[in-house]
Motif scaffolding. Sequence first.
Motif, PDB file in Angstrom:
ATOM      1  N   HIS A  73       0.699  -1.172   0.452  1.00 52.81           N
ATOM      2  CA  HIS A  73       0.096   0.029   0.110  1.00 52.81           C
ATOM      3  C   HIS A  73       0.778   1.406  -0.015  1.00 52.81           C
ATOM      4  N   PHE A  74       2.176   0.852   0.056  1.00 51.38           N
ATOM      5  CA  PHE A  74       3.270   2.028  -0.739  1.00 51.38           C
ATOM      6  C   PHE A  74       3.905   2.853  -2.384  1.00 51.38           C
ATOM      7  N   SER A  75       4.366   3.536  -2.247  1.00 53.10           N
ATOM      8  CA  SER A  75       4.425   4.135  -3.150  1.00 53.10           C
ATOM      9  C   SER A  75       6.313   4.205  -3.416  1.00 53.10           C
ATOM     10  N   ASP A 106       1.511  -0.543 -10.219  1.00 55.49           N
ATOM     11  CA  ASP A 106       1.959   0.851 -10.718  1.00 55.49           C
ATOM     12  C   ASP A 106       3.358   1.008  -9.879  1.00 55.49           C
ATOM     13  N   PHE A 108       6.579   1.621  -8.274  1.00 54.51           N
ATOM     14  CA  PHE A 108       7.341   1.354  -6.841  1.00 54.51           C
ATOM     15  C   PHE A 108       8.588   2.338  -6.884  1.00 54.51           C
ATOM     16  N   GLY A 155       3.228  13.880  -3.731  1.00 54.45           N
ATOM     17  CA  GLY A 155       2.439  13.084  -2.737  1.00 54.45           C
ATOM     18  C   GLY A 155       1.697  12.346  -3.670  1.00 54.45           C
ATOM     19  N   ARG A 158      -0.119   9.675  -1.842  1.00 51.35           N
ATOM     20  CA  ARG A 158       0.497   8.803  -1.542  1.00 51.35           C
ATOM     21  C   ARG A 158       1.249   8.311  -0.312  1.00 51.35           C
ATOM     22  N   LYS A 159       1.742   7.148   0.147  1.00 49.52           N
ATOM     23  CA  LYS A 159       2.669   7.031   1.007  1.00 49.52           C
ATOM     24  C   LYS A 159       4.231   6.529   0.828  1.00 49.52           C
ATOM     25  N   VAL A 160       4.721   7.096   1.451  1.00 55.11           N
ATOM     26  CA  VAL A 160       6.130   6.600   1.324  1.00 55.11           C
ATOM     27  C   VAL A 160       6.539   6.012   2.816  1.00 55.11           C
ATOM     28  N   TRP A 188       2.889  13.731   0.317  1.00 56.53           N
ATOM     29  CA  TRP A 188       2.830  12.083   0.585  1.00 56.53           C
ATOM     30  C   TRP A 188       2.781  12.417   2.290  1.00 56.53           C
TER      31      TRP A 188
END
Length: 305
Positions: A73-75, A106, A108, A155, A158-160, A188
């Motif tokens: 669930h992270f990018s 997607d 990464f 971001g 999105r999660k980092v 982010w």
Amino acid sequence: MVLNLQQNPHSAPTTAPVIAFTTPKNYASRLSDVIRLKGWTPLWCPTLSVDTTPHTTSSIQHYFLSLDPPLRHFSAVAFTSRTGITAFSEALSAIAAAPPFGPDGDLFTLSALGKDSELLTESFVAKLCVNPARVRVLVPPIATPSGLVEALGLGLGRKVLCPVPLVIGLKEPPVVPEFLAGLARRGWVPVRVNAYETRWRGGGVAGLVAGMMEEHCGVDAIVFTSTAEVEGLLKSLEELGLDWGMVRRMCPRLVAAAHGPVTAVGAEQLGVEIDVVSSKFHSFYGVVDALDCWWKSFHCSTSPS
């Protein structure tokens, strides 16, 4: 490199200079080798220890385990240190888990600073994704946490994941909190994971103090590669009944050098004036070359790139 020309000039040593440095063990051999290549003598005086623990390892492994690994669930993963990359890789290698990312989906992003990115190898990528084409390695042109924030771009919610140190025995320098805040400002959702521990290491400056006690002072320069090292040095000196002002008086020709502007600013905020700041901080060659320039000429100052 940027030279502080406001202070009294430090004349060049008449013999091979002794360069003290406070970096933890994981970076010590690299910096020592670069110092020796100049024909100088390295003097390792660690003020910090940097290690993974069962707790930090399990904190990372949380993102790989379960039928739906949270990392999916992270990018992106944003590494601010070489130790963070190593801790992340070792934690993943220690479990028998399939790569969290499948062949489709997607892009990464794995991001790291300067020469640290050399650790983001094909085998590292393969641990994360069965399709390497889904993973990009991002190295910002400016090897600082703020440069990394800019390189990651917007971001868009999105999660980092941010593997960073847990600082024990010292006040946490502002670098990591500012990095996380910078990511949030760019849209982010930064998620901090304590990937390893950074602890104050008492007694590491004995060699430095012994050198300073020699007639005419046996230490020509000291190199700092992080703000935490500076605070660790000050705490170690205090334990011995010393402070930075006393160091300067004992060794008036001592040159204080910082591996990049972030460390320089942090040192100054702690009351440690810096003479030499490397602007080429993607590797340790920059700060060593800056010292060389300082001793060869006081008119080779350049603007930071």
